[in-house]
Design a protein around this motif. Structure first.
Motif, short mmCIF file in Angstrom:
data_model
loop_
_atom_site.label_atom_id
_atom_site.label_comp_id
_atom_site.label_asym_id
_atom_site.label_seq_id
_atom_site.Cartn_x
_atom_site.Cartn_y
_atom_site.Cartn_z
N GLY A 54 21.86 -26.21 2.04
CA GLY A 54 22.59 -24.96 2.19
C GLY A 54 21.98 -23.80 1.43
N ASP A 55 20.73 -23.97 0.98
CA ASP A 55 20.05 -22.90 0.25
C ASP A 55 19.73 -21.77 1.21
OD1 ASP A 55 18.60 -21.30 -1.42
OD2 ASP A 55 16.93 -22.69 -1.67
N SER A 56 20.39 -20.65 1.06
CA SER A 56 20.19 -19.54 1.99
C SER A 56 19.46 -18.37 1.33
CB SER A 56 21.54 -19.08 2.52
OG SER A 56 22.35 -18.64 1.43
N ARG A 57 18.80 -18.62 0.21
CA ARG A 57 18.09 -17.53 -0.47
C ARG A 57 16.96 -17.01 0.41
NH1 ARG A 57 16.08 -20.21 -5.72
NH2 ARG A 57 15.71 -21.81 -4.17
N LYS A 58 16.76 -15.70 0.34
CA LYS A 58 15.68 -15.05 1.07
C LYS A 58 14.90 -14.19 0.09
CE LYS A 58 18.19 -14.83 5.46
NZ LYS A 58 17.79 -16.10 5.89
N PHE A 59 13.60 -14.10 0.31
CA PHE A 59 12.72 -13.40 -0.60
C PHE A 59 11.89 -12.37 0.16
CE2 PHE A 59 13.55 -17.55 -2.33
CZ PHE A 59 13.75 -17.33 -3.68
N ALA A 60 11.40 -11.39 -0.58
CA ALA A 60 10.40 -10.44 -0.09
C ALA A 60 9.14 -10.72 -0.91
CB ALA A 60 10.86 -9.01 -0.29
N LEU A 61 7.98 -10.70 -0.26
CA LEU A 61 6.71 -11.02 -0.93
C LEU A 61 5.65 -9.97 -0.60
CD1 LEU A 61 6.87 -14.62 0.28
CD2 LEU A 61 6.47 -14.16 -2.09
N PHE A 62 4.77 -9.75 -1.55
CA PHE A 62 3.56 -8.97 -1.30
C PHE A 62 2.52 -9.36 -2.33
CE2 PHE A 62 5.55 -6.47 -4.54
CZ PHE A 62 4.53 -5.83 -5.23
N CYS A 63 1.29 -8.97 -2.09
CA CYS A 63 0.18 -9.28 -3.00
C CYS A 63 -0.43 -8.00 -3.52
CB CYS A 63 -0.92 -10.05 -2.27
SG CYS A 63 -0.47 -11.68 -1.75
N ILE A 64 -0.97 -8.11 -4.72
CA ILE A 64 -1.83 -7.07 -5.27
C ILE A 64 -3.17 -7.73 -5.51
CG2 ILE A 64 -2.27 -5.61 -7.28
CD1 ILE A 64 0.69 -5.08 -7.43
N VAL A 65 -4.22 -7.09 -5.02
CA VAL A 65 -5.57 -7.65 -5.14
C VAL A 65 -6.38 -6.66 -5.97
CG1 VAL A 65 -7.58 -8.51 -3.90
CG2 VAL A 65 -5.30 -8.71 -2.88
N ARG A 66 -7.04 -7.20 -7.02
CA ARG A 66 -7.80 -6.34 -7.94
C ARG A 66 -9.22 -6.84 -8.11
NH1 ARG A 66 -5.83 -5.92 -13.55
NH2 ARG A 66 -5.26 -8.12 -13.41
N VAL A 67 -10.13 -5.89 -8.13
CA VAL A 67 -11.50 -6.12 -8.56
C VAL A 67 -11.84 -4.94 -9.44
CG1 VAL A 67 -13.92 -6.35 -7.90
CG2 VAL A 67 -12.16 -7.36 -6.46
N GLY A 68 -11.95 -5.18 -10.75
CA GLY A 68 -12.20 -4.09 -11.67
C GLY A 68 -11.11 -3.05 -11.59
N SER A 69 -11.49 -1.80 -11.36
CA SER A 69 -10.50 -0.72 -11.28
C SER A 69 -10.00 -0.48 -9.85
CB SER A 69 -11.09 0.56 -11.85
OG SER A 69 -12.19 0.96 -11.07
N GLN A 70 -10.53 -1.22 -8.89
CA GLN A 70 -10.07 -1.08 -7.50
C GLN A 70 -8.86 -1.99 -7.30
OE1 GLN A 70 -13.20 -0.88 -4.39
NE2 GLN A 70 -14.61 -1.32 -6.10
N ILE A 71 -7.73 -1.40 -6.93
CA ILE A 71 -6.48 -2.15 -6.77
C ILE A 71 -5.88 -1.81 -5.41
CG2 ILE A 71 -4.18 -2.57 -7.69
CD1 ILE A 71 -5.23 -1.56 -10.40
N TYR A 72 -5.55 -2.85 -4.64
CA TYR A 72 -4.92 -2.67 -3.34
C TYR A 72 -3.70 -3.57 -3.24
CZ TYR A 72 -9.28 -0.41 -2.09
OH TYR A 72 -10.35 0.42 -2.06
N ASP A 73 -2.74 -3.14 -2.42
CA ASP A 73 -1.57 -3.99 -2.19
C ASP A 73 -1.44 -4.27 -0.70
OD1 ASP A 73 -0.89 -1.39 -1.49
OD2 ASP A 73 1.18 -1.59 -2.10
N THR A 74 -0.75 -5.35 -0.40
CA THR A 74 -0.52 -5.73 0.99
C THR A 74 0.83 -5.20 1.45
OG1 THR A 74 0.58 -7.79 0.40
CG2 THR A 74 -1.82 -7.87 0.68
N ALA A 75 1.10 -5.37 2.71
CA ALA A 75 2.40 -5.00 3.25
C ALA A 75 3.45 -5.96 2.70
CB ALA A 75 2.36 -5.10 4.77
N LEU A 76 4.67 -5.51 2.68
CA LEU A 76 5.80 -6.30 2.22
C LEU A 76 6.24 -7.22 3.36
CD1 LEU A 76 7.77 -6.55 -0.20
CD2 LEU A 76 9.20 -4.87 0.96
N ILE A 77 6.32 -8.51 3.06
CA ILE A 77 6.77 -9.50 4.05
C ILE A 77 8.18 -9.92 3.66
CG2 ILE A 77 6.32 -11.76 5.08
CD1 ILE A 77 4.04 -9.85 5.62
N HIS A 78 9.12 -9.76 4.58
CA HIS A 78 10.49 -10.19 4.31
C HIS A 78 11.23 -10.36 5.62
CE1 HIS A 78 12.56 -6.36 5.19
NE2 HIS A 78 11.44 -5.81 4.77
#
Length: 121
Positions: free
Chosen positions: A28-52
């Motif tokens: 009966g676990d009905s928990r739902k989550f939103a997920l995204f990633c942050i990817v870094r190489v040095g000072s370059q930082i990017y994020d992905t779209a939010l999945i939910h």
């Protein structure tokens, strides 16, 4: 002269691991989550779209984003950070509200991580 390259990262697929009692048995676990990633190489930082929403019926999550890192030396370290947020409201909650809530929490975390990273260098 050092040579540099561009590195492209796409179609990030992350398998999910649920506790057997939550995934196989109907607990009966009905928990739902939103997920995204942050990817870094040095000072370059990017994020992905939010999945939910992501719930116990999901066996993996795929981020279809294309992230392009430029001027990469032949030696580099790429870090992928995965963030999740427990959704407490029904799915009808606006995307904008969800993004604001998550960005506040993650912004503090990233600022702290970058501060620690700069101190160690």
């Amino acid at each position: 002269n050092p040579s540099y390259a561009a590195v492209s990262l796409s179609d990030i697929r992350i398998p999910l691991l649920w506790r057997p009692k939550d995934h196989i048995q109907d607990s009966g676990d009905s928990r739902k989550f939103a997920l995204f990633c942050i990817v870094r190489v040095g000072s370059q930082i990017y994020d992905t779209a939010l999945i939910h929403p992501v719930d116990r019926n999901s066996t993996d999550v795929t981020f279809n984003d294309v992230l392009l890192f430029s001027k990469m030396p032949h030696y580099f370290e790429l870090k992928v950070e995965i963030y999740s947020y427990l959704l407490t409201e029904p799915s009808s909650s606006t995307h904008t509200k969800l993004v604001k809530t998550i960005s506040k929490a993650v912004g503090r975390t990233i600022a702290k991580t970058l501060g620690e990273s700069n101190e160690s260098q």
